[in-house]
Write an enzyme that holds these catalytic residues in place. Structure first.
Site, short mmCIF file in Angstrom:
data_model
loop_
_atom_site.label_atom_id
_atom_site.label_comp_id
_atom_site.label_asym_id
_atom_site.label_seq_id
_atom_site.Cartn_x
_atom_site.Cartn_y
_atom_site.Cartn_z
CD GLN A 52 -1.48 -0.16 3.61
OE1 GLN A 52 -2.46 0.09 3.44
NE2 GLN A 52 -0.93 -0.43 4.67
CG ASN A 53 4.61 1.32 1.62
OD1 ASN A 53 3.85 1.83 2.55
ND2 ASN A 53 5.28 0.39 1.77
CG ASP A 55 7.91 3.71 -0.97
OD1 ASP A 55 7.86 2.64 -1.67
OD2 ASP A 55 8.16 3.55 0.00
CG HIS A 70 -3.36 2.44 -1.01
ND1 HIS A 70 -3.02 2.84 0.23
CD2 HIS A 70 -4.30 1.66 -0.67
CE1 HIS A 70 -3.81 2.30 1.23
NE2 HIS A 70 -4.58 1.64 0.45
#
Length: 74
Positions: A52-53, A55, A70
Site C-alpha cells: 500500500q506504499n 514510494d 493504493h
C-alpha cells in the site's frame, strides 16, 4: 497524518504538492526488507507482493511481482 480532499486541493493545492515532494521517488532507498523480498522472489518462492506504499521502493529493489493497492508515482 495528512488526508487528501479534492475540494481543498482545488482551493489550495500547495499543501498537496509540498507533501508529494517529500515522498517523491528518489528521496529514499530500499531497506533490507525490500531486498529480502527480492531474494525470495528470485528463488521462485514469492507468488505476489501486495503493497500500500506509493514510494516505488519495490521497483527500485528489483521486485517484479508487485500489486500496488493504493497506486504509485509511476
Amino acid at each position: 497524518m495528512i488526508f487528501f480532499f479534492f475540494f481543498f486541493f482545488v482551493i489550495d493545492p500547495q499543501p498537496f504538492f509540498s507533501f508529494a515532494k517529500e515522498i517523491f521517488p528518489g528521496n529514499f532507498k530500499p531497506s533490507l526488507s525490500h531486498y529480502f523480498i527480492k531474494l525470495i522472489e528470485s528463488k521462485d518462492k514469492l507468488l505476489r507482493n501486495y503493497t500500500q506504499n506509493i514510494d516505488t521502493l519495490e521497483q527500485v529493489a528489483g521486485i517484479k511481482n508487485v500489486i500496488q493497492c493504493h497506486g504509485n508515482f509511476f
